[in-house]
Design an enzyme around this catalytic site. Structure first.
Site, PDB file in Angstrom:
ATOM      1  N   ASP A  17      39.359  26.504  43.365  1.00  0.00           N
ATOM      2  CA  ASP A  17      40.397  27.279  44.045  1.00  0.00           C
ATOM      3  C   ASP A  17      41.710  26.496  44.078  1.00  0.00           C
ATOM      4  O   ASP A  17      42.159  26.033  45.142  1.00  0.00           O
ATOM      5  CB  ASP A  17      39.937  27.644  45.452  1.00  0.00           C
ATOM      6  N   LYS A  39      33.879  28.068  38.663  1.00  0.00           N
ATOM      7  CA  LYS A  39      34.478  29.400  38.771  1.00  0.00           C
ATOM      8  C   LYS A  39      35.995  29.287  38.733  1.00  0.00           C
ATOM      9  O   LYS A  39      36.577  28.486  39.465  1.00  0.00           O
ATOM     10  CB  LYS A  39      34.052  30.099  40.065  1.00  0.00           C
ATOM     11  N   ASP A  66      36.458  34.776  37.286  1.00  0.00           N
ATOM     12  CA  ASP A  66      36.356  35.704  38.413  1.00  0.00           C
ATOM     13  C   ASP A  66      37.676  36.471  38.603  1.00  0.00           C
ATOM     14  O   ASP A  66      38.473  36.150  39.476  1.00  0.00           O
ATOM     15  CB  ASP A  66      36.005  34.896  39.663  1.00  0.00           C
ATOM     16  N   LYS A  68      37.707  40.044  38.712  1.00  0.00           N
ATOM     17  CA  LYS A  68      37.407  41.299  39.421  1.00  0.00           C
ATOM     18  C   LYS A  68      38.186  42.494  38.858  1.00  0.00           C
ATOM     19  O   LYS A  68      38.936  43.172  39.572  1.00  0.00           O
ATOM     20  CB  LYS A  68      37.703  41.155  40.914  1.00  0.00           C
ATOM     21  N   VAL A  69      37.995  42.773  37.587  1.00  0.00           N
ATOM     22  CA  VAL A  69      38.698  43.876  36.927  1.00  0.00           C
ATOM     23  C   VAL A  69      38.397  45.193  37.641  1.00  0.00           C
ATOM     24  O   VAL A  69      37.247  45.508  37.955  1.00  0.00           O
ATOM     25  CB  VAL A  69      38.296  43.959  35.441  1.00  0.00           C
ATOM     26  N   HIS A  70      39.435  45.973  37.907  1.00  0.00           N
ATOM     27  CA  HIS A  70      39.287  47.257  38.606  1.00  0.00           C
ATOM     28  C   HIS A  70      40.434  48.157  38.167  1.00  0.00           C
ATOM     29  O   HIS A  70      41.562  48.026  38.625  1.00  0.00           O
ATOM     30  CB  HIS A  70      39.335  47.015  40.126  1.00  0.00           C
ATOM     31  N   ASP A  71      40.148  49.090  37.260  1.00  0.00           N
ATOM     32  CA  ASP A  71      41.189  49.965  36.722  1.00  0.00           C
ATOM     33  C   ASP A  71      40.518  51.193  36.128  1.00  0.00           C
ATOM     34  O   ASP A  71      39.303  51.358  36.239  1.00  0.00           O
ATOM     35  CB  ASP A  71      42.014  49.204  35.667  1.00  0.00           C
ATOM     36  N   ILE A  72      41.286  52.037  35.475  1.00  0.00           N
ATOM     37  CA  ILE A  72      40.696  53.193  34.819  1.00  0.00           C
ATOM     38  C   ILE A  72      39.790  52.696  33.690  1.00  0.00           C
ATOM     39  O   ILE A  72      39.979  51.583  33.177  1.00  0.00           O
ATOM     40  CB  ILE A  72      41.780  54.153  34.283  1.00  0.00           C
ATOM     41  N   PRO A  73      38.778  53.482  33.296  1.00  0.00           N
ATOM     42  CA  PRO A  73      37.796  53.000  32.321  1.00  0.00           C
ATOM     43  C   PRO A  73      38.386  52.428  31.038  1.00  0.00           C
ATOM     44  O   PRO A  73      37.951  51.364  30.567  1.00  0.00           O
ATOM     45  CB  PRO A  73      36.946  54.252  32.047  1.00  0.00           C
ATOM     46  N   ASN A  74      39.361  53.097  30.441  1.00  0.00           N
ATOM     47  CA  ASN A  74      39.902  52.629  29.174  1.00  0.00           C
ATOM     48  C   ASN A  74      40.602  51.274  29.320  1.00  0.00           C
ATOM     49  O   ASN A  74      40.484  50.401  28.452  1.00  0.00           O
ATOM     50  CB  ASN A  74      40.881  53.655  28.604  1.00  0.00           C
ATOM     51  N   THR A 129      32.720  39.088  50.628  1.00  0.00           N
ATOM     52  CA  THR A 129      32.049  38.460  51.768  1.00  0.00           C
ATOM     53  C   THR A 129      32.982  38.259  52.963  1.00  0.00           C
ATOM     54  O   THR A 129      32.542  37.866  54.038  1.00  0.00           O
ATOM     55  CB  THR A 129      31.425  37.114  51.366  1.00  0.00           C
ATOM     56  N   GLN A 200      35.188  33.593  55.368  1.00  0.00           N
ATOM     57  CA  GLN A 200      34.000  34.361  55.047  1.00  0.00           C
ATOM     58  C   GLN A 200      33.309  34.788  56.333  1.00  0.00           C
ATOM     59  O   GLN A 200      33.354  34.089  57.344  1.00  0.00           O
ATOM     60  CB  GLN A 200      33.018  33.503  54.228  1.00  0.00           C
ATOM     61  N   GLY A 220      32.767  26.446  47.129  1.00  0.00           N
ATOM     62  CA  GLY A 220      34.119  25.968  46.837  1.00  0.00           C
ATOM     63  C   GLY A 220      34.596  24.853  47.711  1.00  0.00           C
ATOM     64  O   GLY A 220      34.317  23.677  47.466  1.00  0.00           O
ATOM     65  N   ARG A 221      35.299  25.221  48.778  1.00  0.00           N
ATOM     66  CA  ARG A 221      36.007  24.243  49.596  1.00  0.00           C
ATOM     67  C   ARG A 221      35.113  23.171  50.202  1.00  0.00           C
ATOM     68  O   ARG A 221      35.558  22.048  50.436  1.00  0.00           O
ATOM     69  CB  ARG A 221      36.787  24.970  50.702  1.00  0.00           C
TER      70      ARG A 221
END
Length: 245
Positions: A17, A39, A66, A68-74, A129, A200, A220-221
């Site tokens: 991080d 990571k 890491d 975290k892809v989040h978009d329209i399918p194409n 988390t 967390q 991590g930390r």
């Protein structure tokens, strides 16, 4: 696509991080020869670009990218096609993007993986988390219990053909029960006994996480922020080995 992992160090991922390559070098230098998997999150990936993955691979480390892809399918499909070329060992998407998006991401990852090479593990993020019941119910307007939503997302992830999910270790038993023992669970929210909880909310110790069935732990930390990171690493390994013996 469950992997046979006999060395506990192969299952413990150290979260880098940081925001600069210099910080990464300073962190991993004393840990070389001890850690096996790291990571790279958004902060470091956006600051240093794809070169950070190459640098870490040259050091003999496995890399969980890491983002975290989040978009329209194409778009998710194209993003994963590009990420596949970087050489990471694990990548992820947000399960909240839906089955079609996750399936498209898997297709893109397969298309981008070089012939003869192993496709990176593709993991779906269920619920962060740091997200508690109040946040999920009131701010995100998702009714029910966190655990029920996590299991629902896990089953969506499996339906889309992904390898597993990111979830709290507390949710691993119910995920394994619903999706099967070979469905991979990657669990952040790991804090050695006595470590600061940070931001967390759904956390366990490393020993508890493995006891609950986690396949990979993300720490991590507690390690990277310690005055003696090697000492902390060794103490974690010793505690886990003692618990498993």
């Amino acid at each position: 696509m469950q992997q046979q992992l006999t060395d506990i160090r192969e299952r413990m991922i150290v979260a880098l991080d940081f925001s600069t390559l210099d910080e990464v070098k300073k962190c991993i230098e004393p840990l070389q020869g001890h850690i096996r998997y790291v990571k790279v999150g958004m902060e470091l990936a956006y600051a240093e670009g794809p070169a950070i993955v190459s640098f870490l691979k040259e050091k003999g480390l496995k890399v969980f990218l890491d983002l975290k892809v989040h978009d329209i399918p194409n778009t998710a499909k194209g993003a994963m096609r590009s990420l596949a070329r970087l050489g990471a060992d694990m990548v992820n998407v947000h399960a909240a993007g839906g089955v079609a998006m996750m399936a498209a991401a898997r297709e893109g990852l397969e298309q981008g993986t070089a012939a003869g090479a192993a496709r990176p593990l593709l993991i779906g993020v269920t619920m962060l988390t740091s997200t508690g019941l109040q946040t999920m119910n009131q701010e995100l307007a998702i009714p029910g219990d966190v655990e029920d939503v996590v299991v629902h997302y896990a089953l969506m992830t499996k339906q889309a053909g992904l390898d597993g999910v990111v979830a709290s270790p507390l949710e691993v038993p119910m995920i394994k029960k619903a999706a099967g023992d070979t469905f991979v669970t990657v669990t952040p929210g790991i804090r050695p006994l006595g470590a600061d909880q940070g931001d967390q909310t759904r956390i366990t110790t490393p020993e508890q996480a493995f006891r609950l069935g986690s396949d990979y732990l993300v720490i991590g930390r507690a390690i990277t922020g310690a005055k003696d990171p090697v000492g902390v690493w060794k103490s974690i390994i010793a505690a886990v080995d003692k618990d498993r013996s």
